[in-house]
Structures are given as structure tokens and as C-alpha cells.
Design an enzyme around this catalytic site. Structure first.
Site, PDB file in Angstrom:
ATOM      1  N   ASP A   1       0.783  -1.307   0.063  1.00  9.28           N
ATOM      2  CA  ASP A   1       0.087   0.109   0.087  1.00  9.28           C
ATOM      3  C   ASP A   1       0.894   1.253   0.030  1.00  9.28           C
ATOM      4  OD1 ASP A   1      -2.367   1.422  -0.121  1.00  9.28           O
ATOM      5  OD2 ASP A   1      -2.549   1.224   2.197  1.00  9.28           O
TER       6      ASP A   1
ATOM      7  N   ASN B   1     -10.487  -2.987  -5.776  1.00 16.23           N
ATOM      8  CA  ASN B   1      -9.878  -1.971  -6.413  1.00 16.23           C
ATOM      9  C   ASN B   1     -10.489  -1.787  -7.889  1.00 16.23           C
ATOM     10  OD1 ASN B   1      -6.577  -2.979  -5.270  1.00 16.23           O
ATOM     11  ND2 ASN B   1      -7.876  -1.289  -4.580  1.00 16.23           N
TER      12      ASN B   1
END
Ligand code: IPE
Ligand code: MG
Length: 215
Positions: free
Chosen positions: A2, A50
Site C-alpha cells: 500500500d 480495486n
């Protein structure tokens, strides 16, 4: 993995530049893990959620997957790293699926560390697909584990989340029941071997009891 977007924004770059850097860092960290004796490394590359990102960003990440697959087909044997994909790959175009099956073929003859790449992966989605795969057969912890994308892969000992957030974000929900978790503010593209070593050190200082009492 991330923090790619923030890493890019901080530099006035488009988000996809952060993803490109992140993919390079994955290659480097995978090699470092292998050198340090890690047997299984699992990375979260693209989640089922996502897909809600803007189309150009999703396309850029898929493009990086394609590039990664092509490079891996060239390098896996030399690098001694096996690749396995976890997640629902049915959304990928046929060309990608061919590249994935080529990497699977090569992986079958490579010994060394296994790198698992979670792509279009969601922990909840994986559990639902596993239950469907059982098709009415008896549901036990063992049968469900064996129906997961991670069948045959040991549960993670250590889960590292870079990028500052302190949540799982639907990653390995079933498998992480007793994983030790390390959270670091380092953005993934800035992640280095020293972050890895720091996480390993923290892990060695943990007292794992698996619900039992300290012996
Ligand atoms: C992680 O970086 C990569 C993917 C989720 C594909 P992000 O894109 O989440 O980066 P931030 O969190 O916005 O910085
Ligand atoms: Mg993020």
C-alpha cells in the site's frame, strides 16, 4: 503493497507511476526475501474492491501485471522464484490467462521460494468461491482450507502492511487467523530491506501462543 498512489502524488507524478515503482520494489523485495530464507511470500497486488477505481488506473495496474508476467516467464527459472496467482482471474483477458498458465508451467519445475500474487483477490470472495467449490460436500476447517486459493500453502506467520493504514482490507481473512501483524508508515515504493529486517525483528520478539498459554 500500500501507498503507491501517495508516493506518486508526493512527487507530483500520476498514480500509475507509483504503481510502476511499486512493481519494481516487489521484484527487489521478493529476491531479498528469498535470500533471507523466506519460503512463501504473498503480496496483495489488486483487490476485488480495486475494480471501483477509475478505469485508467485499473488499466495501468493490469498493464503492469502483463509486463510482470512477461518478465517472469523470462526470469523465473534463473531467479529460482515460483509464481502462483491467488484470486478470481476469470476477469482477465484470454491473453493474460495464457501468460498465467505459462508461468504455472514454469513454476512446476522451479524449486525455491514461492511468491503468491493476489490479483482480483478478496478474502470474502475467496471464502465464497471455496464454499461453492465444495459443492455441498462436508464443510470442515480442513475441507474449506483445501478449497481456498491458498490450498497447500501454509498460513502466514507474519503479515506486514506498509502505507500507514491499520486494517486488513479483505486480505487473507481466513488464513491470517493467527498471523502476527506489523504495520509500518513506510509507503510501499519506499520499502527497503531494512523495513523487512525491522519487521522480522519485531516478529521474533512476539510471543505466539495460538490461544494456548505460554510454555
Ligand atoms: C497500493 O497502493 C496498490 C493498489 C491498491 C493497487 P494504492 O494505490 O492503494 O496507494 P495509496 O493508498 O492511494 O497511496
Ligand atoms: Mg491504498
Amino acid at each position: 503493497m500500500d501507498g503507491n498512489g501517495r508516493w506518486a502524488s508526493k512527487r507530483g507524478l500520476p498514480r500509475h507511476a507509483g504503481h510502476a515503482k511499486g512493481a519494481e520494489v516487489f521484484r527487489r523485495i521478493a529476491t531479498e526475501c528469498k535470500e533471507m530464507g523466506v519460503e512463501y511470500l504473498t503480496v496483495y497486488a489488486f483487490s476485488t474492491e480495486n475494480n471501483s477505481r477509475p478505469e485508467d488506473e485499473v488499466k495501468a495496474i493490469w498493464g503492469l501485471l502483463r509486463k510482470y508476467l512477461l518478465e517472469s516467464i523470462e526470469k523465473m527459472e534463473k531467479d529460482g522464484i515460483r509464481l502462483k496467482f491467488l484470486g478470481d482471474l476469470d476477469i482477465l483477458p484470454p491473453e493474460y490467462l495464457e501468460l498465467v498458465s505459462k508461468t504455472n508451467e514454469i513454476s512446476a519445475r522451479v524449486s525455491g521460494m514461492q511468491a503468491n500474487v493476489c490479483f482480483n483477490y478478496g478474502g470474502r470472495d475467496e471464502i465464497v468461491r471455496a464454499v461453492k467449490r465444495l459443492g455441498g460436500a462436508e464443510v470442515t476447517e480442513k475441507s474449506l482450507s483445501d478449497a481456498m486459493d491458498t490450498a497447500g500453502i501454509p498460513d502466514p506467520d507474519l503479515l506486514i502492511r506498509p502505507g500507514g493504514e491499520k486494517r486488513l482490507s479483505n486480505f487473507l481473512l481466513w488464513q491470517s487467523a493467527y498471523a502476527e501483524m506489523v504495520f509500518t508508515d513506510t509507503l510501499w515504493p519506499d520499502f527497503t530491506k531494512s523495513d523487512l529486517v525491522a519487521a522480522f525483528k519485531e516478529y521474533t520478539e512476539r510471543n505466539r501462543r495460538f490461544g494456548g498459554v505460554k510454555s
